[in-house]
Design an enzyme around this catalytic site. Structure first.
Site, mmCIF file in Angstrom:
data_model
loop_
_atom_site.group_PDB
_atom_site.id
_atom_site.type_symbol
_atom_site.label_atom_id
_atom_site.label_comp_id
_atom_site.label_asym_id
_atom_site.label_seq_id
_atom_site.Cartn_x
_atom_site.Cartn_y
_atom_site.Cartn_z
ATOM 1 N N SER A 34 -27.213 34.634 -15.947
ATOM 2 C CA SER A 34 -26.734 36.044 -15.930
ATOM 3 C C SER A 34 -27.503 37.008 -14.822
ATOM 4 C CB SER A 34 -27.467 36.678 -17.296
ATOM 5 O OG SER A 34 -27.367 37.912 -17.047
ATOM 6 N N GLU B 65 -16.463 29.067 -23.200
ATOM 7 C CA GLU B 65 -15.756 30.270 -23.250
ATOM 8 C C GLU B 65 -14.448 30.575 -22.754
ATOM 9 O OE1 GLU B 65 -18.794 33.726 -23.507
ATOM 10 O OE2 GLU B 65 -20.174 32.091 -22.967
ATOM 11 N N ASN C 269 22.882 24.218 -10.788
ATOM 12 C CA ASN C 269 22.225 24.169 -12.093
ATOM 13 C C ASN C 269 21.750 23.034 -12.617
ATOM 14 O OD1 ASN C 269 23.282 26.904 -11.663
ATOM 15 N ND2 ASN C 269 25.038 26.551 -13.014
ATOM 16 N N ASN D 238 -25.742 30.626 -20.035
ATOM 17 C CA ASN D 238 -24.496 30.923 -20.810
ATOM 18 C C ASN D 238 -23.474 29.793 -20.856
ATOM 19 O OD1 ASN D 238 -25.237 33.418 -21.185
ATOM 20 N ND2 ASN D 238 -24.609 34.198 -19.187
ATOM 21 N N SER E 280 13.334 32.639 -5.776
ATOM 22 C CA SER E 280 12.489 31.817 -6.868
ATOM 23 C C SER E 280 11.495 31.072 -5.750
ATOM 24 C CB SER E 280 13.059 31.041 -7.775
ATOM 25 O OG SER E 280 14.098 30.196 -7.062
ATOM 26 N N LYS F 164 9.842 29.123 -15.059
ATOM 27 C CA LYS F 164 8.989 28.417 -14.155
ATOM 28 C C LYS F 164 7.643 28.700 -14.184
ATOM 29 C CE LYS F 164 12.626 26.387 -11.769
ATOM 30 N NZ LYS F 164 13.577 27.377 -12.795
ATOM 31 N N LYS G 260 -31.145 33.859 -19.351
ATOM 32 C CA LYS G 260 -29.719 33.351 -20.029
ATOM 33 C C LYS G 260 -29.326 31.944 -19.206
ATOM 34 C CE LYS G 260 -27.666 36.440 -22.323
ATOM 35 N NZ LYS G 260 -26.788 36.286 -23.540
ATOM 36 N N HIS H 200 -16.519 27.384 -45.031
ATOM 37 C CA HIS H 200 -16.924 28.700 -44.704
ATOM 38 C C HIS H 200 -18.115 29.089 -43.710
ATOM 39 C CE1 HIS H 200 -14.400 28.987 -48.410
ATOM 40 N NE2 HIS H 200 -15.138 27.948 -48.800
#
Ligand code: ARG
Length: 462
Positions: A277, A290, A110, A285, A23, A325, A283, A156
């Site tokens: 873009s 996002e 442990n 963005n 690990s 982990k 563009k 809505h």
């Protein structure tokens, strides 16, 4: 391969098996916690007379030098070691000789890893809390500045009733406030020290677990050694709380993406938080929003991953738990980055007050208030609802709004309309008359802001 065991083995571990089992590639993140835990352990061992003071001092000096050298880059954590615990112990013995072999007295990997993980998570519970607090301070400031920035409120995703930007941000303030209270809650429950639980059944050495707990800033020792080495509830709780943080950020991002679109034009994102873009020159963005929305999935994934890992495990420690982990580290890093970037994005964003107000005026968001106006003139609400419904239809046909109709037109539909209707259905009135606590009227919002101010001046998670 440098490992802490091998006495009872007659063959070398197969390289594939070794790599699969190791690990070190990820648990090296726990180096500082591992060393702090070892320093506390040996300090306690010396106090109990299990090692001498000289041995203690030499072990502590050795541990600190390892930490310093790794930090300075002069000592590399390599895959030659199975895990971070082996790395530290092997290097300690190399540096200080015989005394180094006594560090692990009365301890198992442990309880050691249980401690490291707990301290790591505890630190990030605090860090997350601090980052959310920074975001809340930015939201608070935006709220103060936008008590009269009118905008449509939606249900809505249809325009419903007018609110203000301050009120809309206030909804997120509440969400992030709850996130902080979850951090505090997790902290309170998890802050007990598992060190001294040994492999699973404690040890025969006279350890002072209260003392180690105290040295490491825990409220006290955990009370069952089997649970101590096999409990990862606090990680699951943290991942759960982080998932909720991400859900909140993601909802907020979704709104910002909509608001930033050409259809809404409510906000303008700062150039620093937008990207272009490669093909479409026009563009700009909202990639950061996002991406934050997109990264929510991997944090939920971490939560599902650990819940699934833990579900069938018999007591006590099982190697499956090593799988706690990577997803946890990834989720922590993801959320911390998202919070930082999101805070920067909101603090630099421009709000188009005129566009928002216009949008609120265009969508019949004052229809409820118009109905309430008729109620005030003695019309039963159900009838008023029907009358305003007709009025809305009339406006749609004529491509206009309720407040733009002449009194004659209004009275043509209901004779209870009088000159005072214009004031009653104006955007300002619609918002400002909503004064119950929690509502968008600036009178009510000011009271809430007062409470938020006190809240931000209050104490942090711990
Ligand atoms: N790398 C292990 C983990 O992360 C450390 C504990 C190892 N204990 C053991 N008995 N092999 O869980």
């Amino acid at each position: 391969m440098a490992q802490l065991w091998g006495g009872r083995f007659t063959k070398e571990t197969d390289q594939l098996v070794y790599d699969f089992n190791a690990s070190i590639g990820f648990d090296q993140k726990l180096l500082h916690e591992d060393i702090a835990g070892s320093v506390a352990h040996v300090t306690m061992l010396a106090k109990q007379g299990i090692v001498t003071k000289e041995e203690r001092d030499s072990i502590i000096a050795g541990l600190k030098s390892i930490e310093e050298d790794v930090e300075a880059g002069s000592l590399a954590v390599t895959s030659q070691y199975e895990d971070v615990h082996s790395f530290v112990e092997a290097n300690l013995i190399e540096r200080i000789g015989e005394a180094g072999k006594k560090l692990h007295t009365g301890r198992s990997r442990n309880d050691q890893v249980a401690l490291d993980m707990r301290m790591y998570v505890r630190g990030h519970v605090k860090r997350t809390d601090a980052l959310i607090k920074e975001l809340l301070s930015v939201l608070y400031q935006k709220m103060e500045e936008n008590l009269d920035t009118y905008m449509p409120g939606f249900t809505h995703l249809q325009k419903a009733q007018p609110v203000t930007l301050a009120h809309h941000f206030g909804a997120y303030f509440e969400m992030f406030k709850r996130d902080r209270s979850r951090m505090r809650d997790i902290y309170e429950r998890m802050n007990y020290c598992p060190l001294g639980a040994g492999a699973l059944a404690g040890t025969t050495y006279p350890l002072d677990r209260e003392y180690t707990a105290q040295l490491l800033d825990f409220y006290g020792p955990t009370l069952n050694s089997m649970d101590s080495v096999s409990d990862r509830d606090y990680v699951i709780e943290f991942l759960n709380a982080l998932s909720i943080v991400m859900m909140h950020l993601s909802r907020f991002c979704e709104e910002i993406i909509l608001w930033n679109s050409d259809e809404y034009r409510f906000v303008e994102m700062d150039d620093a938080y937008s990207t272009g873009s490669s093909i479409m020159p026009q563009k700009k963005n909202p990639d950061i929003a996002e991406l934050v929305r997109g990264k929510t999935g991997r944090v939920y994934g971490a939560l599902m991953s650990l819940l699934t890992t833990m579900k069938g495990l018999p007591l006590a420690y099982n190697k499956d738990m090593q799988e706690d982990k990577e997803p946890t580290f990834d989720a922590i890093e993801t959320v911390e980055n998202c919070l930082t970037l999101f805070t920067g994005m909101v603090s630099t964003m421009k709000f188009r007050r005129d566009v928002m107000a216009k949008s609120a005026m265009n969508g019949f968001t004052n229809a409820t208030d118009a109905a309430d106006y008729l109620v005030g003139k003695g019309v039963p609400f159900r009838d008023a609802h029907g009358i305003i419904g007709k009025l809305v239809l009339y406006c749609i046909e004529k491509n206009t709004s309720i407040d733009a109709l002449s009194l004659e037109e209004l009275q043509g539909i209901c004779d209870r309309f009088e000159e005072d209707v214009y004031d009653a259905v104006s955007l300002k009135t619609c918002v400002e008359k909503r004064l119950t606590i929690g509502a968008p009227g600036s009178g009510a919002m000011r009271e809430v802001l007062e409470k938020y101010k006190e809240y931000l001046e209050g104490s942090d998670a711990e």
